[in-house]
Design an enzyme around this catalytic site. Structure first.
Site, PDB file in Angstrom:
ATOM      1  CG  HIS A 252      41.827  48.640  37.719  1.00  0.00           C
ATOM      2  ND1 HIS A 252      42.576  49.769  37.480  1.00  0.00           N
ATOM      3  CD2 HIS A 252      42.701  47.693  38.125  1.00  0.00           C
ATOM      4  CE1 HIS A 252      43.845  49.512  37.733  1.00  0.00           C
ATOM      5  NE2 HIS A 252      43.949  48.269  38.125  1.00  0.00           N
ATOM      6  CD  GLU A 253      41.678  44.382  39.739  1.00  0.00           C
ATOM      7  OE1 GLU A 253      42.472  43.677  39.072  1.00  0.00           O
ATOM      8  OE2 GLU A 253      42.056  45.294  40.502  1.00  0.00           O
ATOM      9  CG  HIS A 256      44.916  43.965  35.679  1.00  0.00           C
ATOM     10  ND1 HIS A 256      46.129  44.354  35.163  1.00  0.00           N
ATOM     11  CD2 HIS A 256      44.635  44.821  36.707  1.00  0.00           C
ATOM     12  CE1 HIS A 256      46.568  45.426  35.845  1.00  0.00           C
ATOM     13  NE2 HIS A 256      45.678  45.729  36.778  1.00  0.00           N
ATOM     14  CD  GLU A 282      47.712  49.532  37.054  1.00  0.00           C
ATOM     15  OE1 GLU A 282      47.769  48.291  37.203  1.00  0.00           O
ATOM     16  OE2 GLU A 282      47.020  50.269  37.786  1.00  0.00           O
TER      17      GLU A 282
END
Lengths: 483, 483
Positions: A252-253, A256, A282
């Protein structure tokens, strides 16, 4: 000349923001705990000075001089800077300071209230935050719907009506899907030794495109990504031996991080040098976490590497069962732990409550009761206490009203963009099954990342997909996956 | 009112300096290497803004209004702030910017020159630095001796003549001492596994008074200490399995750290909230490294703990032999590796050369030849190449001329203060032998640390010892130790 001067001013402000970003990262990773008080002073001063320097009349004059520039990138810079400048200038310095101060005070009160699961003690702070938010909204009298002002801060041009339309449609499909599928997937049982999880995280990051000369990965209770400067991307993850969650939060990170990393360096130290909105950001973290990281192709490549790392927990589990286990629909109390499907309901709940609180139709003291009732209605779960209910998130204490919807819109957008990528790149899962992720990364870089904030989020979405916000691809994806 | 306003201004500047200190610490510990370019922008912007805000006319006016205040601490604040303000205001912004820029460029050139041991390529950068330093000196025309201007930056009121007097006396005693004692001590031979060294460092720090809620210890090639805010003390050390040096550098940096840590928190976020000078600071790092950390009492306590950590290297070595080995006089090429006695000669060499370079009596192109000849004269060592000679230190590349003498004055001062502590506290070594360091730490806190910069360095020295700079206690200490 005006352009060079504007860029110099904006570059200084970017440097101050980078310093603030570093101070924040450090406070969550390596700072000795007692350093918190001095750190709050540093952050307050950096915030105040960068705000002061940004709203200066000089910036407004430079923007006037630069209106009508031919260059597309310069025009985008002027457009976005003017938007930010006008919004920042609307808010009196005193109110900005009150908002910042109230956040600091409320976070400390929220920490105590959450630890004691004592909503009553937090009521005055939430009241204060809502009062300040109403005053903030009043700075934008031309916007008829109060909540629209808040949405617009994180997602340019987004309206409450649109979110409502998308969320209504999601509810229609998600509620029956949850009811039908809950409890039908296998469970994962640990232990998953921390060092082995780190090894897995590292391997996946390197396959995705993590370069240790330009990135870091550290451990924090709540994972996040930050960029204290070009070529300096910092991810964190949370590793707990009882659960195999750090791999997903790492992916997930990474999403980003890669968005920020791939932005054209010509845009650095300007307002264009960041991802264009919260929802688009997101969408990319969700892409790498879910569309890649929970795909069958990905696990065809990685399960044979993961399984031997955890012989006790996974030795007897085949790949297909494992993939079903990590995608399972499991209604729960905590948004941060929610699966791909129930996540949306956590957000819809908050979206509804925020509007009711802001308009005053819901009294603050009634909030826990309404929260708990609606959690039961949407997810069939019973909230045992406020710490696991209305007090779970830090967003309201820090004054982030209007932010939650962007999380769920990110899910929606991720699949809209994914469909185009699949159309242009062919069978992505085939590539993942060979451990190849560079075609996807390069495609996303070309179409999304490199542009930074040159295009407002809705325009970027339209450029890539030819359409506006549309929940159907996302719903289609979920229905196929959980059929 | 003026006082509150002054403190507000100074507090903001302190916050910016703390942000800069954090950015510097991070760049030497955890920053991904490619982040260096963005980091240079951050630091340049923070430096420029804090300089701008400090030299503002408003600060001068506030200082005028506050002249003659009764409160002793406030008067010290006004005095020191005025001194800093006047010195900063003397230097045109353009020259300050040129100095900062030249340092950045010269460091990169020095890195390359040192790697290739190629002094000739560094000549133009050193020329540029000296030219800028002469222009800087010219901003203070009332000071008749050029080098005095540079000394005064690090050590208020210190003159070249005084340093000369002290250093002449040191040479008189140290040169024969080195000649007589070289090669008479036992050698330490590793390996000293890194993890075991870390264990030893941690035990010693905790006995000295290290609190993990307020301090950190990390690993860097060149050890240093920094304070990015009150209650946030960061030390680094360098651990190499071939040598048992990290313990001594850890104790050294602890001395810098404890000085900053114990400063009265009422002085925080003002110019009084730091150690009063470079030499006084160094006196404290040397106190904990040498006067405590190389004492017989310390090793009576700690050798029984250290020996079992390194059974291969130390299993057969008794305590007395070990203490002689870690204190041995061993003339060598590198200042940073020098022992307590030869260190002074490294500094004296630099002090002499800096004056000759600044006045022009020594041509830059002749510098390596003179360096090498004097190294042979003072320490009897032959310099094989410039990397191990004139190019070894980073100080000249960054423009630190006039700084080296404070290192050796720190050694001198450390023993002056130590004598008083011993007189008042009785047999310190007896306490160390029991692992007790709190009486010494508290005494130093009471007499040195808590005052921050309330007293200028010479006044503080006089308050504590009743005398001015005096090399005799230090020489007496060395002669007794190496008799």
């Amino acid at each position: 000349m005006s352009l060079a001067l504007l860029k110099e001013r904006l570059g200084e402000i970017a440097d101050l923001q980078h310093a603030e970003s570093l101070a924040d990262w450090d406070s969550r990773t390596f700072m000795p705990p007692a350093g918190a008080e001095a750190r709050a002073d540093i952050v307050a001063t950096l915030t105040r000075i960068s705000h002061e320097r940004f709203v200066a009349d000089e910036v407004g004059q430079l923007l006037d001089e630069l209106e009508g520039t031919d260059d597309e990138t310069d025009a985008a810079l002027v457009r976005l800077t003017r938007r930010d400048w006008e919004r920042a200038s609307r808010v009196p310095g005193e109110l900005a300071a009150e908002l910042a101060h109230a956040a600091g005070v409320a976070v400390a009160a929220w920490d105590r209230a959450k630890a004691a699961s004592d909503f009553a003690s937090f009521v005055p702070y939430l009241e204060r935050q809502l009062e300040l938010k109403r005053r903030y909204v009043a700075c934008f009298p031309e916007t008829p719907v109060a909540y629209d002002v808040l949405l617009d801060d994180y997602e340019e041009g987004l309206t409450t009506a649109e979110v409502q339309r998308v969320f209504d449609r999601l509810k229609e499909v998600l509620l029956p899907l949850i009811a039908a599928q809950t409890g039908r997937a296998p469970e994962l049982e640990g232990p998953f030794p921390v060092e082995r999880q780190r090894e897995a995280n590292q391997r996946v990051l390197e396959a995705f495109g993590y370069d240790p000369a330009r990135w870091r990965l550290d451990e924090t209770p709540h994972p996040f990504a930050s960029k204290p400067g070009v070529d300096d991307i910092r991810l964190t993850t949370h590793t707990d031996a009882r659960e195999l969650t750090s791999l997903f939060s790492t992916m997930h990170e990474f999403g980003h991080g890669i968005y920020e990393f791939e932005i054209d360096t010509r845009l650095a130290r300007t307002p264009l040098g960041h991802g264009t909105s919260s929802a688009i950001h997101e969408s990319q973290s969700r892409t790498w976490e879910n569309l890649v990281g929970r795909s069958q192709g990905f696990w065809r490549w990685f399960y044979p590497q993961l399984q031997p790392l955890f012989p006790d927990a996974l030795g007897g589990m085949d790949e297909e069962t494992f993939v079903r286990a990590v995608s399972a629909i499991r209604p729960g109390l905590i948004r941060g732990d929610a699966d791909e499907v129930t996540y949306g309901l956590h957000i819809i709940l908050r979206f509804e409550l925020e509007q009711e609180l802001l308009s005053g139709t819901l009294a603050i003291r009634d909030l826990p009761e309404v929260w708990n009732a609606r959690m039961h209605e949407y997810l069939g779960v019973d909230v045992p206490d406020d710490a696991h209910g209305v007090l779970q998130d830090m967003h309201w204490p820090v004054g982030l009203f209007g932010y939650f919807p962007t999380y769920q819109l990110g899910n929606v957008i991720s699949v809209q963009i994914w469909e185009v990528a699949q159309r242009e790149l062919g069978d992505l899962e085939e590539q993942f099954a060979r451990g190849e992720f560079s075609q996807l990364r390069e495609w996303l870089s070309e179409h999304v990342y490199r542009h930074g904030s040159i295009y407002p989020p809705r325009e970027l979405l339209r450029l890539i997909t030819g359409s506006d916000l549309d929940p159907e691809p996302y719903l289609q994806y979920l229905q196929t996956k959980f059929a």
